[in-house]
Write a protein that holds these residues in place. Structure first.
Motif, short mmCIF file in Angstrom:
data_model
loop_
_atom_site.label_atom_id
_atom_site.label_comp_id
_atom_site.label_asym_id
_atom_site.label_seq_id
_atom_site.Cartn_x
_atom_site.Cartn_y
_atom_site.Cartn_z
N UNK A 129 0.87 -1.16 -0.24
CA UNK A 129 -0.05 -0.06 0.01
C UNK A 129 1.01 1.36 -0.06
N UNK A 130 0.48 2.08 -0.70
CA UNK A 130 1.29 3.55 -0.85
C UNK A 130 2.28 3.76 -1.74
N UNK A 131 2.36 2.74 -2.82
CA UNK A 131 3.29 2.81 -3.89
C UNK A 131 3.27 4.14 -4.42
N UNK A 132 4.40 4.59 -5.11
CA UNK A 132 4.57 5.95 -5.74
C UNK A 132 3.78 5.74 -6.94
N UNK A 187 -4.25 -9.23 -8.92
CA UNK A 187 -4.15 -7.75 -8.73
C UNK A 187 -5.16 -6.98 -9.29
N UNK A 188 -5.04 -5.64 -9.93
CA UNK A 188 -6.02 -5.01 -10.53
C UNK A 188 -5.32 -3.82 -11.22
N UNK A 189 -5.89 -3.32 -11.98
CA UNK A 189 -5.54 -2.16 -12.87
C UNK A 189 -6.76 -1.16 -13.09
N UNK A 190 -6.44 0.17 -13.11
CA UNK A 190 -7.62 1.02 -13.62
C UNK A 190 -7.13 1.66 -14.66
N UNK A 191 -8.26 1.39 -15.93
CA UNK A 191 -7.96 1.84 -17.30
C UNK A 191 -8.78 3.25 -17.40
N UNK A 193 -3.80 -1.20 -5.70
CA UNK A 193 -2.57 -1.56 -5.20
C UNK A 193 -2.29 -0.32 -4.12
N UNK A 194 -2.35 0.92 -4.73
CA UNK A 194 -2.06 1.87 -3.88
C UNK A 194 -2.64 1.97 -2.46
N UNK A 195 -4.17 1.60 -2.79
CA UNK A 195 -4.90 1.62 -1.61
C UNK A 195 -4.82 0.50 -0.73
N UNK A 196 -4.64 -0.65 -1.22
CA UNK A 196 -4.73 -1.88 -0.28
C UNK A 196 -3.56 -2.79 -0.58
N UNK A 197 -2.59 -2.67 -1.52
CA UNK A 197 -1.44 -3.37 -1.90
C UNK A 197 -1.92 -4.52 -2.62
N UNK A 198 -1.17 -5.25 -3.42
CA UNK A 198 -1.54 -6.34 -4.32
C UNK A 198 -0.46 -7.20 -4.97
N UNK A 199 -0.85 -8.25 -5.41
CA UNK A 199 0.24 -9.29 -5.90
C UNK A 199 -0.31 -9.05 -7.48
N UNK A 200 0.52 -8.38 -8.24
CA UNK A 200 0.28 -8.20 -9.49
C UNK A 200 0.78 -9.13 -10.27
N UNK A 201 0.00 -9.76 -11.51
CA UNK A 201 0.33 -10.75 -12.07
C UNK A 201 -0.75 -10.63 -13.28
N UNK A 202 0.00 -10.69 -14.57
CA UNK A 202 -1.10 -10.74 -15.73
C UNK A 202 -0.13 -10.42 -17.10
N UNK A 203 -1.05 -10.58 -18.12
CA UNK A 203 -0.27 -10.35 -19.33
C UNK A 203 -0.97 -9.24 -20.22
#
Length: 298
Positions: A47-50, A72-76, A109-119
């Motif tokens: 959480x809190x990543x720049x 994980x999650x991404x905002x488009x 991820x910035x709000x909650x943290x996340x394990x990011x993995x995708x294509x």
């Protein structure tokens, strides 16, 4: 049979967010219409990543982008006004056509943290559709065709294969599958397309008799049978299709015409392309114009 094995190469999208680049490759630029293939992660974000880890607004022409997450999650956000959170097992299919801009931010991820993995993959549009009107499609996991076999769960992301057809609108014949395989599970790759490839996103698998580790893509010999057998719990992506012809590529632009690439470069340089709605306060400069140390998106 396997024609070529491609190892992912680490690339920085800017700000320290690294990906594994598979396509394009010097000895193999495309697989069917697939001209770009990046693996995001696996990466743990606190959480809190720049903000510098976000992919800021940038342009595309001549292709469709395909974003697909395992975790994980991404905002488009894009210049058509779409604002969409993408989550695991969902498909963001963005048709750039004559031109679109978008951003991809790590807000969850910035709000909650996340394990990011995708294509993220790019699909080159056929010549007659390169200048089609831009569009955006989002498909929830429940919208996607799935099947199960012994130790295997499969999902058809796009196109048609193995008697299934996806709801995502495409512009040329292709297929794109996500397989979750337990040790010993097997899958026979469709032979319905002249160009096919198998990518091991995690785990280890034997493909056409050859062991592939995570981060490796096997380009299959045309018209040859190829069996996938998982050697440990594995995530496998299978893709391919009909070739669309030679394409030129600069940064985020893809075209059958070098002149069109030059036009796109000038349009972005002169800020003639509309920025994403609600995300128009910054953008990634054209690579040849950006100050030293500023990252490009791709």
């Amino acid at each position: 049979m396997i024609e070529l094995v491609i190892d992912k190469r680490i690339r920085d999208l800017g700000g320290g967010f690294e990906v594994g680049r598979v396509l394009p490759f010097a000895r193999r630029r495309m697989i069917g219409p697939f001209i770009f293939f990046d693996q995001m992660g696996p990466l743990d974000l606190a959480p809190g990543i720049p903000d510098r880890l976000d992919v800021r607004p940038h342009p595309h022409i001549g292709l469709s982008t395909v974003t697909y997450l395992f975790s994980g999650a991404l905002t488009h956000r894009d210049s058509l006004g779409f604002h969409q959170e993408i989550r695991p097992g969902e498909v963001n299919w963005m048709v750039a056509g004559s031109g679109i801009t978008h951003s991809e931010r790590l807000e969850y991820a910035r709000a909650h943290g996340a394990h990011m993995h995708g294509i993220q993959a790019w699909v080159a549009l056929p010549v007659e559709h390169e200048e089609t009107a831009p569009a955006f499609y989002h498909h929830e996991g429940a919208d996607l065709q799935e099947w199960q076999d012994a130790g295997l769960r499969g999902r058809l992301i796009a196109g048609a294969a193995d008697s299934l057809a996806a709801g995502v609108p495409t512009h040329s014949p292709l297929f794109y599958q996500h397989l979750e395989m337990e040790p010993g599970a097997r899958h026979l790759v469709t032979m319905a397309y002249p160009e096919r490839a198998v990518y091991v996103a995690s785990g280890q698998a034997e493909v056409a008799g050859q062991v592939l580790n995570a981060g490796q893509m096997a380009v299959l010999t045309p018209a040859s049978a190829a069996d996938i057998q998982a050697l440990e719990p594995s995530i496998i992506m299978v893709l391919g299709g009909e070739p669309v012809g030679e394409r030129f590529m600069f940064w985020n632009f893809v075209s059958s015409s070098k002149e069109r690439l030059e036009q796109a470069k000038e349009d972005w340089r002169q800020q003639r392309m509309k920025l994403p709605v609600g995300d128009d306060l910054e953008f990634i400069p054209l690579p040849e114009d950006k100050p030293a140390g500023t990252g490009a998106s791709k």
